[in-house]
Design a protein around this motif. Sequence first.
Motif, PDB file in Angstrom:
ATOM      1  N   THR A 160       0.852  -1.190   0.000  1.00 24.57           N
ATOM      2  CA  THR A 160       0.000   0.000   0.000  1.00 24.57           C
ATOM      3  C   THR A 160       0.887   1.238   0.000  1.00 24.57           C
ATOM      4  N   CYS A 161       0.246   2.386  -0.102  1.00 24.39           N
ATOM      5  CA  CYS A 161       0.903   3.665   0.139  1.00 24.39           C
ATOM      6  C   CYS A 161       1.589   3.579   1.503  1.00 24.39           C
ATOM      7  N   VAL A 217       0.634  11.894   4.152  1.00 24.05           N
ATOM      8  CA  VAL A 217      -0.826  12.016   4.109  1.00 24.05           C
ATOM      9  C   VAL A 217      -1.499  11.323   5.299  1.00 24.05           C
ATOM     10  N   SER A 253      -0.928  12.643   8.704  1.00 27.97           N
ATOM     11  CA  SER A 253      -1.587  13.922   8.975  1.00 27.97           C
ATOM     12  C   SER A 253      -2.989  13.742   9.551  1.00 27.97           C
ATOM     13  N   PHE A 254      -3.528  12.524   9.445  1.00 23.29           N
ATOM     14  CA  PHE A 254      -4.886  12.270   9.921  1.00 23.29           C
ATOM     15  C   PHE A 254      -4.939  11.362  11.145  1.00 23.29           C
ATOM     16  N   ASP A 313      -2.090   6.351  13.912  1.00 24.06           N
ATOM     17  CA  ASP A 313      -2.011   4.933  13.550  1.00 24.06           C
ATOM     18  C   ASP A 313      -1.321   4.688  12.204  1.00 24.06           C
ATOM     19  N   TYR A 344       0.705   1.559  11.512  1.00 22.20           N
ATOM     20  CA  TYR A 344       0.130   0.252  11.173  1.00 22.20           C
ATOM     21  C   TYR A 344       0.220  -0.022   9.661  1.00 22.20           C
ATOM     22  N   LEU A 345       0.012   1.033   8.888  1.00 21.18           N
ATOM     23  CA  LEU A 345       0.073   0.875   7.434  1.00 21.18           C
ATOM     24  C   LEU A 345       1.523   0.641   6.986  1.00 21.18           C
ATOM     25  N   ARG A 391      -2.998  -6.701  15.129  1.00 24.35           N
ATOM     26  CA  ARG A 391      -3.834  -6.231  14.015  1.00 24.35           C
ATOM     27  C   ARG A 391      -3.447  -6.920  12.696  1.00 24.35           C
ATOM     28  N   ARG A 447      -3.867  16.910  12.892  1.00 26.05           N
ATOM     29  CA  ARG A 447      -4.962  15.989  13.243  1.00 26.05           C
ATOM     30  C   ARG A 447      -6.100  16.711  13.948  1.00 26.05           C
ATOM     31  N   ALA A 451      -8.486  19.488   7.004  1.00 23.21           N
ATOM     32  CA  ALA A 451      -7.410  19.338   6.028  1.00 23.21           C
ATOM     33  C   ALA A 451      -7.731  20.046   4.720  1.00 23.21           C
ATOM     34  N   ARG A 477      -7.072  15.774   1.936  1.00 27.15           N
ATOM     35  CA  ARG A 477      -8.288  15.014   2.233  1.00 27.15           C
ATOM     36  C   ARG A 477      -8.538  13.969   1.134  1.00 27.15           C
ATOM     37  N   PHE A 487      -6.065  11.110   1.332  1.00 29.31           N
ATOM     38  CA  PHE A 487      -6.342  10.219   2.461  1.00 29.31           C
ATOM     39  C   PHE A 487      -7.557   9.335   2.184  1.00 29.31           C
ATOM     40  N   VAL A 524      -6.486   6.562   0.017  1.00 29.43           N
ATOM     41  CA  VAL A 524      -5.752   5.518   0.756  1.00 29.43           C
ATOM     42  C   VAL A 524      -6.737   4.611   1.491  1.00 29.43           C
ATOM     43  N   ALA A 548      -6.490  -1.050   3.853  1.00 30.11           N
ATOM     44  CA  ALA A 548      -5.923   0.098   4.565  1.00 30.11           C
ATOM     45  C   ALA A 548      -6.902   0.613   5.617  1.00 30.11           C
ATOM     46  N   LEU A 595      -6.156   0.798   9.633  1.00 33.84           N
ATOM     47  CA  LEU A 595      -6.109   2.096  10.306  1.00 33.84           C
ATOM     48  C   LEU A 595      -7.263   2.291  11.283  1.00 33.84           C
ATOM     49  N   ALA A 647      -9.083  -0.404  12.827  1.00 34.82           N
ATOM     50  CA  ALA A 647      -9.490  -1.663  13.452  1.00 34.82           C
ATOM     51  C   ALA A 647     -10.043  -1.492  14.862  1.00 34.82           C
ATOM     52  N   ASP A 677     -11.021   1.423  16.360  1.00 30.34           N
ATOM     53  CA  ASP A 677     -11.777   2.627  16.671  1.00 30.34           C
ATOM     54  C   ASP A 677     -13.074   2.779  15.866  1.00 30.34           C
ATOM     55  N   ARG A 711     -13.824   5.912  12.091  1.00 26.36           N
ATOM     56  CA  ARG A 711     -13.618   7.280  12.577  1.00 26.36           C
ATOM     57  C   ARG A 711     -13.709   8.321  11.476  1.00 26.36           C
ATOM     58  N   TRP A 712     -13.319   7.882  10.257  1.00 27.08           N
ATOM     59  CA  TRP A 712     -13.268   8.875   9.173  1.00 27.08           C
ATOM     60  C   TRP A 712     -14.423   8.737   8.232  1.00 27.08           C
TER      61      TRP A 712
END
Lengths: 260, 130
Positions: A26-27, A32, A35-36, A39, A42-43, A89, B69, B73, B78, B81, B84, B118, B122, B124, B126, B129-130
């Motif tokens: 993956t990326c 990017v 920035s969010f 976690d 994990y990637l 995970r 965060r 964004a 945005r 992301f 991804v 992905a 990211l 798992a 929570d 969330r997005w």
Amino acid sequence: MPEYEVAARAVLRALGIELEIVQQATCCGSPVVESFTADWVYLAAYNLALVEQMGHSTIVTVCGGCTNTLTRAARALQDPDLRAEVNHRLESLGLSVTGRVEVRHLVRLLAEREEKVRARIVHPLSLRVALTNPCQVFRPGDIMGFDDPMEPQSLRRLVELTGAEVVEYGGEDECCGATLYLASPDLALAAGRRKLEAVQEADLLLHGCGNCQLLLRRFQRMIVRDERNLRKPALLLPQLVGLAMGLPEGELGLREGTWR
Amino acid sequence: MNHPDECLQCGTCVTVCPVEMVGGHAIVTFLADPDATDYSVWLCTSCWRCQEACPGGVSIYELMMEQRRREEAPAGYRAAFESVLACGLALQVPQEELDQMRAAWGLEPTRLPPPGLARALLCAEDGDRW
């Protein structure tokens, strides 16, 4: 940017190194994903786990961002608590990670084999080259552990090995604009323009990162528009090294006779 | 954003910042002047020059990411992301197109990551969330 992979493979093959692609990668996540979410690791860890599953101890990168992210993730995974959480995970994917993979950007891989590269140079280049150091390959110095973090010399030394003359223009560590483009296209193109204006003495621009090449080659027409005098050819490091090794242009992702 | 205690407000970070060199104002503007408002943490290029040069040892990169965060964004970030999360890549490319492109360059085929992977990695713990 397939031409980067094509040229990197050709040059490394000449040095006796064969690359195997990481399937389903993956990326890497930076800047990017980071920035969010915290976690992001994990990637990055997933990609390192794929490398470990292949039985390899080194991943070769051609992007500064991937280099930086994967190196920092490998370091972070030395913490047993984080590693356990990450592996929990990854378990459902049938993967696990130790974080003991070495991350090697192509600049570093070649710089660490300087004598081998030198021995393969059969066609010294008579070119004046303006280089841009990939910004995420050398810092943070205590984690990347390679070259001088504020004044890196490895890319310049590699270019000089090819016989080309490095034109000093003062902007070697200035931004190409690529990462800026995500937040501010205007500022990104201004950064690219500042570089193009500063390198007029050079025959070509030379990049060690695909992002620099993206902004200063593919986006060059957006930067200079009608000002043909500001245009410059731009090559990737393995393309320049490959030419000096006498490899055919076609094997380096260059269209014959048209890149100058 | 809280101004870090370790920051000496010496301005070294401003002098080495590539964004400041082209007329933008990044987090370093705030570090040198805590009253400044005309700056954006989203302009940082992740080059780490400010942190490397900082005589106070401020973790500027982490400070910048933590602030991102908390903020809305820019569209470019945005979109990357979201891509991804959807397909594992910042720029979406269909498998068929990737196969054709790599074949045209004489490169071995590459399989894309499974869709949703992905997002699962990211999110798992929570939920979504997005």
